[in-house]
Design an enzyme around this catalytic site. Sequence first.
Site, mmCIF file in Angstrom:
data_model
loop_
_atom_site.group_PDB
_atom_site.id
_atom_site.type_symbol
_atom_site.label_atom_id
_atom_site.label_comp_id
_atom_site.label_asym_id
_atom_site.label_seq_id
_atom_site.Cartn_x
_atom_site.Cartn_y
_atom_site.Cartn_z
ATOM 1 N N HIS A 8 -26.258 -77.157 23.130
ATOM 2 C CA HIS A 8 -27.542 -77.861 23.128
ATOM 3 C C HIS A 8 -27.489 -79.248 23.758
ATOM 4 O O HIS A 8 -28.504 -79.914 23.842
ATOM 5 C CB HIS A 8 -28.058 -77.995 21.690
HETATM 6 C C1 UD1 Z 1 -29.988 -84.123 17.710
HETATM 7 C C2 UD1 Z 1 -28.910 -85.208 17.830
HETATM 8 C C3 UD1 Z 1 -27.597 -84.587 18.261
HETATM 9 C C4 UD1 Z 1 -27.212 -83.429 17.365
HETATM 10 C C5 UD1 Z 1 -28.364 -82.439 17.303
HETATM 11 C C6 UD1 Z 1 -28.060 -81.273 16.393
HETATM 12 C C7 UD1 Z 1 -29.750 -87.399 18.561
HETATM 13 C C8 UD1 Z 1 -29.736 -88.356 19.684
HETATM 14 N N1 UD1 Z 1 -29.259 -86.191 18.842
HETATM 15 O O1 UD1 Z 1 -30.198 -83.589 18.995
HETATM 16 O O2 UD1 Z 1 -26.578 -85.576 18.196
HETATM 17 O O3 UD1 Z 1 -26.048 -82.818 17.868
HETATM 18 O O4 UD1 Z 1 -29.530 -83.114 16.818
HETATM 19 O O5 UD1 Z 1 -29.135 -80.392 16.325
HETATM 20 O O6 UD1 Z 1 -30.171 -87.741 17.490
HETATM 21 N N2 UD1 Z 1 -36.907 -79.530 17.807
HETATM 22 C C9 UD1 Z 1 -37.536 -78.499 17.162
HETATM 23 N N3 UD1 Z 1 -37.444 -78.444 15.796
HETATM 24 C C10 UD1 Z 1 -36.756 -79.354 15.073
HETATM 25 C C11 UD1 Z 1 -36.136 -80.415 15.746
HETATM 26 C C12 UD1 Z 1 -36.206 -80.489 17.109
HETATM 27 O O7 UD1 Z 1 -38.156 -77.652 17.773
HETATM 28 O O8 UD1 Z 1 -36.704 -79.243 13.840
HETATM 29 C C13 UD1 Z 1 -36.961 -79.574 19.291
HETATM 30 C C14 UD1 Z 1 -38.004 -80.513 19.811
HETATM 31 O O9 UD1 Z 1 -38.538 -79.941 20.944
HETATM 32 C C15 UD1 Z 1 -37.214 -81.748 20.191
HETATM 33 C C16 UD1 Z 1 -35.893 -81.154 20.626
HETATM 34 O O10 UD1 Z 1 -35.702 -80.024 19.773
HETATM 35 O O11 UD1 Z 1 -37.851 -82.477 21.180
HETATM 36 C C17 UD1 Z 1 -34.732 -82.079 20.459
HETATM 37 O O12 UD1 Z 1 -34.663 -82.608 19.121
HETATM 38 P P1 UD1 Z 1 -34.038 -84.061 18.868
HETATM 39 O O13 UD1 Z 1 -34.004 -84.374 17.424
HETATM 40 O O14 UD1 Z 1 -34.700 -85.038 19.770
HETATM 41 O O15 UD1 Z 1 -32.558 -83.928 19.420
HETATM 42 P P2 UD1 Z 1 -31.496 -82.740 19.335
HETATM 43 O O16 UD1 Z 1 -31.293 -82.194 20.689
HETATM 44 O O17 UD1 Z 1 -31.811 -81.795 18.233
#
Ligand code: UD1
Length: 374
Positions: A206
């Site tokens: 991811h």
């Molecule tokens: C975050 C952490 C990363 C960790 C990862 C584990 C940061 C900078 N990054 O990255 O270190 O390894 O979590 O999962 O904090 N989304 C959903 N549902 C959710 C959450 C997110 O659909 O419950 C989607 C959204 O489109 C969002 C994208 O995932 O924009 C990314 O989520 P985000 O929390 O920004 O970062 P991660 O890539 O999950």
Amino acid sequence: MTKILCVVGARPNFMKIAPLMDALKGHPRLSGILVHTGQHYDEAMSKSFFDDLRIPKPDLNLDVGSGTHAAQTAHIMETFEPVVTAQRPDLVLVVGDVNSTLACSVTAAKLLVPVAHVEAGLRSFDRTMPEEINRLVTDAVSDLLFTTEQSAAENLLKEGVPAEKIHFVGNVMIDTLVRHLDAAKRSRMLEQLMLTPRGYALVTLHRPSNVDHAEGVREMLAAFRRLAERVPIVFPIHPRTRQRLADFGLEREVSAIPHLTLTEPLGYLDFLQLMRHAALVLTDSGGIQEETTYLGVPCLTLRDNTERPVTVTHGTNRLIGRLNAQRIMAEADRILAGGAGATRIPALWDGHAAQRIVEILDRWAQARAKTTSC
Ligand code: UD1
């Protein structure tokens, strides 16, 4: 009572906070209040971990949701600030390296509330990773820095952190793993997916560096096609990666690969059961490098660097750079031919890290109470 605001936000935080909340429960002098920022909010990314790990329901949920880094971080800070002001905690405790970790540590420090960082001092020395920035900033404003491996203290000392702030306590994520190995046996994941122990590869990907550009995702599919000819692959897919597959119009292509099973993100126990019986794990996660080291399962990390070097020097982890189908196949062939090599469990990864942290917090609170009353 010393009041500690314990912060979680994203999936990798939940397994770290679980043993700490447990160790704080019923403590005669320390009281833990759990704040969930809501950075992760889907059932599969958040609630299922609270259920599997029996983490108490958060006392407060900030419901911040997703956004760009700046927007998400700012939103967490804006919502966390009034919580700190109203709660007046003696300490804010943050874990890991996600945006919630950075946002809440900075907010607390500016309100002159001491900060404890669990999993401090890890450095990839790669500032293109958002987590590296989060780690650097959080450690710079923390008063108590709890470390998981020797390299962390060396990094912190080089950055000028006084030795008395650094405490080598071991790994709270391994506390959770040790506690749940038995419960994970109840998972029926292998049967459901028709897998045999040591007969499949488990993949998680991811990181923006691997999945945010079409070229990387195409290379991922090329690697899957070739690897799936050797072993079946299970790929619990992170929402961000699923979104990218859709953005690049590659959803159909991935579903058409024979012997590749895509699943929704899995719960903790199901994932642990799959991980411990895998022939090999292919990942770009931080925590999985540590969990496979503890379990002795060969791990290929699709990154150029790691902030967790002990998993390479002592454990089963091998860094093989960003997505490259040829390299993945060469390494997978070596592992499948039985060439994984012996490993050692790193020092203090023994299931008691949370206990050590709570003992140090207790001593810290008592010393602080003495100085304030003088
Ligand atoms: C975050 C952490 C990363 C960790 C990862 C584990 C940061 C900078 N990054 O990255 O270190 O390894 O979590 O999962 O904090 N989304 C959903 N549902 C959710 C959450 C997110 O659909 O419950 C989607 C959204 O489109 C969002 C994208 O995932 O924009 C990314 O989520 P985000 O929390 O920004 O970062 P991660 O890539 O999950």
